[in-house]
Design a protein around this motif. Structure first.
Motif, PDB file in Angstrom:
ATOM      1  N   GLY A   4      73.488  45.073 -36.310  1.00  0.00           N
ATOM      2  CA  GLY A   4      73.711  43.873 -35.563  1.00  0.00           C
ATOM      3  C   GLY A   4      72.748  43.618 -34.616  1.00  0.00           C
ATOM      4  O   GLY A   4      71.670  44.005 -34.546  1.00  0.00           O
ATOM      5  N   PHE A   5      73.178  42.748 -33.377  1.00  0.00           N
ATOM      6  CA  PHE A   5      72.317  42.224 -32.523  1.00  0.00           C
ATOM      7  C   PHE A   5      72.779  42.203 -31.093  1.00  0.00           C
ATOM      8  O   PHE A   5      74.051  42.241 -30.932  1.00  0.00           O
ATOM      9  CB  PHE A   5      71.828  40.798 -32.708  1.00  0.00           C
ATOM     10  CG  PHE A   5      72.543  39.924 -33.829  1.00  0.00           C
ATOM     11  CD1 PHE A   5      71.847  39.783 -34.999  1.00  0.00           C
ATOM     12  CD2 PHE A   5      73.639  39.819 -33.716  1.00  0.00           C
ATOM     13  CE1 PHE A   5      72.463  39.119 -35.997  1.00  0.00           C
ATOM     14  CE2 PHE A   5      74.703  39.124 -34.731  1.00  0.00           C
ATOM     15  CZ  PHE A   5      73.641  39.017 -36.001  1.00  0.00           C
ATOM     16  N   THR A   6      72.032  42.104 -30.112  1.00  0.00           N
ATOM     17  CA  THR A   6      72.464  42.100 -28.812  1.00  0.00           C
ATOM     18  C   THR A   6      72.469  40.455 -28.380  1.00  0.00           C
ATOM     19  O   THR A   6      71.764  39.564 -29.301  1.00  0.00           O
ATOM     20  CB  THR A   6      71.879  42.800 -27.730  1.00  0.00           C
ATOM     21  OG1 THR A   6      70.376  42.066 -27.680  1.00  0.00           O
ATOM     22  CG2 THR A   6      71.738  44.191 -27.960  1.00  0.00           C
TER      23      THR A   6
ATOM     24  N   LYS B  84      76.733  41.008 -50.057  1.00  0.00           N
ATOM     25  CA  LYS B  84      76.706  39.422 -49.956  1.00  0.00           C
ATOM     26  C   LYS B  84      76.832  38.737 -48.602  1.00  0.00           C
ATOM     27  O   LYS B  84      76.582  37.809 -48.412  1.00  0.00           O
ATOM     28  CB  LYS B  84      77.757  38.957 -50.900  1.00  0.00           C
ATOM     29  CG  LYS B  84      77.569  39.169 -52.346  1.00  0.00           C
ATOM     30  CD  LYS B  84      77.896  37.817 -53.270  1.00  0.00           C
ATOM     31  CE  LYS B  84      77.662  38.054 -54.734  1.00  0.00           C
ATOM     32  NZ  LYS B  84      76.308  37.735 -54.886  1.00  0.00           N
ATOM     33  N   ARG B  85      77.293  39.722 -47.603  1.00  0.00           N
ATOM     34  CA  ARG B  85      77.496  39.165 -46.397  1.00  0.00           C
ATOM     35  C   ARG B  85      76.397  39.230 -45.383  1.00  0.00           C
ATOM     36  O   ARG B  85      75.476  40.198 -45.359  1.00  0.00           O
ATOM     37  CB  ARG B  85      78.674  39.883 -45.768  1.00  0.00           C
ATOM     38  CG  ARG B  85      80.063  40.119 -46.866  1.00  0.00           C
ATOM     39  CD  ARG B  85      80.971  40.799 -46.021  1.00  0.00           C
ATOM     40  NE  ARG B  85      81.553  39.766 -45.030  1.00  0.00           N
ATOM     41  CZ  ARG B  85      82.506  39.921 -44.433  1.00  0.00           C
ATOM     42  NH1 ARG B  85      83.397  40.845 -44.468  1.00  0.00           N
ATOM     43  NH2 ARG B  85      83.005  38.830 -43.567  1.00  0.00           N
ATOM     44  N   PHE B  86      76.198  38.309 -44.405  1.00  0.00           N
ATOM     45  CA  PHE B  86      75.490  38.385 -43.177  1.00  0.00           C
ATOM     46  C   PHE B  86      75.892  37.615 -42.280  1.00  0.00           C
ATOM     47  O   PHE B  86      76.669  36.636 -42.606  1.00  0.00           O
ATOM     48  CB  PHE B  86      73.958  38.054 -43.784  1.00  0.00           C
ATOM     49  CG  PHE B  86      73.699  36.525 -44.422  1.00  0.00           C
ATOM     50  CD1 PHE B  86      73.844  35.492 -43.511  1.00  0.00           C
ATOM     51  CD2 PHE B  86      73.858  36.356 -45.605  1.00  0.00           C
ATOM     52  CE1 PHE B  86      73.272  34.125 -43.616  1.00  0.00           C
ATOM     53  CE2 PHE B  86      73.843  34.779 -46.214  1.00  0.00           C
ATOM     54  CZ  PHE B  86      73.616  33.761 -45.298  1.00  0.00           C
ATOM     55  N   LEU B  87      75.226  37.471 -41.154  1.00  0.00           N
ATOM     56  CA  LEU B  87      75.510  36.655 -39.991  1.00  0.00           C
ATOM     57  C   LEU B  87      74.011  35.966 -39.574  1.00  0.00           C
ATOM     58  O   LEU B  87      73.067  36.733 -39.351  1.00  0.00           O
ATOM     59  CB  LEU B  87      75.816  37.253 -38.878  1.00  0.00           C
ATOM     60  CG  LEU B  87      77.499  37.848 -38.907  1.00  0.00           C
ATOM     61  CD1 LEU B  87      78.191  38.426 -37.853  1.00  0.00           C
ATOM     62  CD2 LEU B  87      78.426  36.583 -39.409  1.00  0.00           C
ATOM     63  N   CYS B  88      73.873  34.690 -39.608  1.00  0.00           N
ATOM     64  CA  CYS B  88      72.702  34.026 -38.976  1.00  0.00           C
ATOM     65  C   CYS B  88      73.033  33.596 -37.729  1.00  0.00           C
ATOM     66  O   CYS B  88      73.782  32.551 -37.801  1.00  0.00           O
ATOM     67  CB  CYS B  88      72.431  32.791 -40.137  1.00  0.00           C
ATOM     68  SG  CYS B  88      70.746  32.295 -39.725  1.00  0.00           S
ATOM     69  N   VAL B  89      72.056  33.889 -36.719  1.00  0.00           N
ATOM     70  CA  VAL B  89      72.261  33.278 -35.383  1.00  0.00           C
ATOM     71  C   VAL B  89      71.167  32.333 -34.818  1.00  0.00           C
ATOM     72  O   VAL B  89      71.428  31.690 -33.855  1.00  0.00           O
ATOM     73  CB  VAL B  89      71.999  34.447 -34.411  1.00  0.00           C
ATOM     74  CG1 VAL B  89      73.146  35.795 -34.462  1.00  0.00           C
ATOM     75  CG2 VAL B  89      70.537  35.276 -34.549  1.00  0.00           C
TER      76      VAL B  89
ATOM     77  N   ARG C  13      68.708  48.160 -35.168  1.00  0.00           N
ATOM     78  CA  ARG C  13      69.607  46.905 -34.427  1.00  0.00           C
ATOM     79  C   ARG C  13      68.633  45.851 -33.799  1.00  0.00           C
ATOM     80  O   ARG C  13      67.231  46.389 -33.561  1.00  0.00           O
ATOM     81  CB  ARG C  13      70.155  47.555 -33.224  1.00  0.00           C
ATOM     82  CG  ARG C  13      71.244  48.649 -33.513  1.00  0.00           C
ATOM     83  CD  ARG C  13      71.872  49.209 -32.490  1.00  0.00           C
ATOM     84  NE  ARG C  13      70.771  50.166 -32.127  1.00  0.00           N
ATOM     85  CZ  ARG C  13      70.758  50.484 -30.897  1.00  0.00           C
ATOM     86  NH1 ARG C  13      71.318  49.675 -29.786  1.00  0.00           N
ATOM     87  NH2 ARG C  13      69.767  51.162 -30.458  1.00  0.00           N
TER      88      ARG C  13
ATOM     89  N   ARG D 239      73.299  42.041 -39.966  1.00  0.00           N
ATOM     90  CA  ARG D 239      74.539  42.406 -40.545  1.00  0.00           C
ATOM     91  C   ARG D 239      74.359  42.136 -42.016  1.00  0.00           C
ATOM     92  O   ARG D 239      75.292  41.816 -42.512  1.00  0.00           O
ATOM     93  CB  ARG D 239      75.779  42.250 -39.873  1.00  0.00           C
ATOM     94  CG  ARG D 239      75.986  42.336 -38.481  1.00  0.00           C
ATOM     95  CD  ARG D 239      77.350  42.238 -37.843  1.00  0.00           C
ATOM     96  NE  ARG D 239      77.293  42.389 -36.377  1.00  0.00           N
ATOM     97  CZ  ARG D 239      78.586  42.166 -35.668  1.00  0.00           C
ATOM     98  NH1 ARG D 239      79.618  41.734 -36.299  1.00  0.00           N
ATOM     99  NH2 ARG D 239      78.392  42.346 -34.058  1.00  0.00           N
TER     100      ARG D 239
END
Lengths: 285, 285
Positions: A249-251, A272-277, A227, A268
């Motif tokens: 995931g992230f905090t 094919k999936r990801f989330l860029c913050v 994480r 995450r």
């Protein structure tokens, strides 16, 4: 004292007889994994592979700095990387030698001069402060934003292929589970794959490798199975690696720190999936 | 000094207006979770729920003991539980008061008398030792094997139902991910469900609850979402809880400690499947 000669002692890549720029857990598996007898839900005996934790005491000269629980495959990298990430040492040039004593399960990082950490610790003691708290302060003092300019973007497909390759490599995780991995890559190449019982140890070992092998971190990408908490993000920024990727995931605190210090952070990451913050400008879709 | 009156200050279950014997993360979700803007793989904006980490400094009287990264929902339980599990304090009777200062993000555990930890720390400082290492030593000195006799067995079906119920409860994990949970149960009842960014914080908060609410741990069962490493097993044994269950795996060191100290340990608990490594005599198939 001729530092240049002494420094040669840290060619740990020689010690471990590894090709520089490709270090994976594979060769350590037989040494670190062993069978344990258990019962399953049908009351049947099974033998499963488990990894062992060892207690390693890390010293800076004569000062005890940390007692770590680790698989203890690369104690020198762990000690140096931990101290570098905590801003206790700031470069390889400060280090005179690193000695691992297997019998005592201790690793000593020796410096040519007394460090600020040792000098301050005497003061801390007088004010009854504790290393843990102050170390956080030191970390925040050290870290600088990662530069935005002159960065050759990473294509997201290359990152996907890297993650796929990492997952497919023989590892302690595949053999025994209950372990975290961190991997340093350059473009489409895996350079170092470290695993340990704690996420922080795996990332600290990569940091130690960067410092002792004098690797330029500014064009690299760091992947972790763990994480993305503030501790992990601070370590990545401290190491100067511009892109941090995780399958987990992230905090919110981790996101805040990544944005503040210009770290590109993707979580995450699965298939094919990801989330860029943050720092999307370093990624090419 | 009337300890009996002072001790009443730790009726944190009153402070938090909870029914004694059922404390879950549900009410804290709106306070601890918030929305963060991210991009997904299609370059589309998404808003995801994330939890926040706070830096909490834990003091024993005037001595700084630890700086923890925590969701900070139950700082008093965390401070007391950490100190109890590290053998810094040994019972509620030693504690005069526990004060949380939100502005300073600090929690102070005050004792009537100076503790051995404080007395020894002066000595440690003189010999340039460090708290971390010695604390491990202190932990090993404290823990005793869990008694085997007079234990009413737990039916494996009851444990399965508990795990199912835990997974279904509203939690920070369900809302935001990136968090670990620990749950204390008695027979088929969930008593306390704590979550935190670190596995160790979640289990320490349960320990603090046991100490401050004067709960008998000897007939309880502890469930955790995290991996069963030696640190987690030592904490469970230190708390005196005889059964430790996790959905995750274990290390060899954790198995060794569980066997040595008569802890019943079950891991990889998912659906109908599990692996029991020790203390099968407390479980009814």
């Amino acid at each position: 004292m001729d530092n240049a000669v002494e420094i040669n002692k840290y060619s740990y890549m020689d010690k471990y007889q590894k090709k520089v720029n490709f270090l994976t857990p594979e060769d350590n598996i037989p040494k670190l994994v062993s069978k344990v007898r258990v019962f399953n839900e049908e009351n049947k005996v099974k033998y499963i592979n488990l990894i062992d934790e060892k207690i390693l005491t890390i010293y800076l000269n004569s000062q005890e700095v940390l007692t770590a629980l680790t698989v203890c495959d690369y104690p020198e990298y762990l000690a140096v990387g931990f101290m570098y990430n905590q801003n206790i040492i700031s470069s390889k040039a400060e280090i005179k030698e690193v000695e691992f004593n297997q019998e005592l399960s201790a690793v000593v990082v020796r410096t040519s001069k007394e460090t600020l950490f040792e000098a301050q610790n005497v003061k801390r003691i007088k004010t009854s402060g504790c290393a843990m708290g102050t170390v956080f302060g030191d970390m925040f003092n050290k870290i600088k934003p990662i530069p935005k300019q002159n960065f050759k973007k990473y294509a997201i497909n290359d990152i996907r292929n890297l993650v796929k390759e990492i997952i497919g490599l023989p590892s302690l995780y595949m053999e025994a589970g209950a372990i975290h991995g961190s991997v340093l890559c350059e473009r489409d190449q895996i350079l170092v794959y470290m695993e340990d019982v704690g996420r922080h140890n795996a990332i600290d070992k990569i940091s130690g490798w960067i410092v002792l092998e004098e690797i330029d971190p500014t064009d690299k990408i760091l992947y972790t199975t763990g994480r993305l908490t503030s501790e992990m993000v601070l370590k990545a920024i401290s190491m100067g690696v511009p892109i941090l990727v995780s399958r987990s995931g992230f905090t919110k605190s981790a996101v805040h720190l990544a944005r503040k210090f210009n770290l590109s952070m993707i979580g995450r990451f699965k298939g094919k999936r990801f989330l860029c913050v943050s720092g999307f400008e370093r990624i090419l879709l």
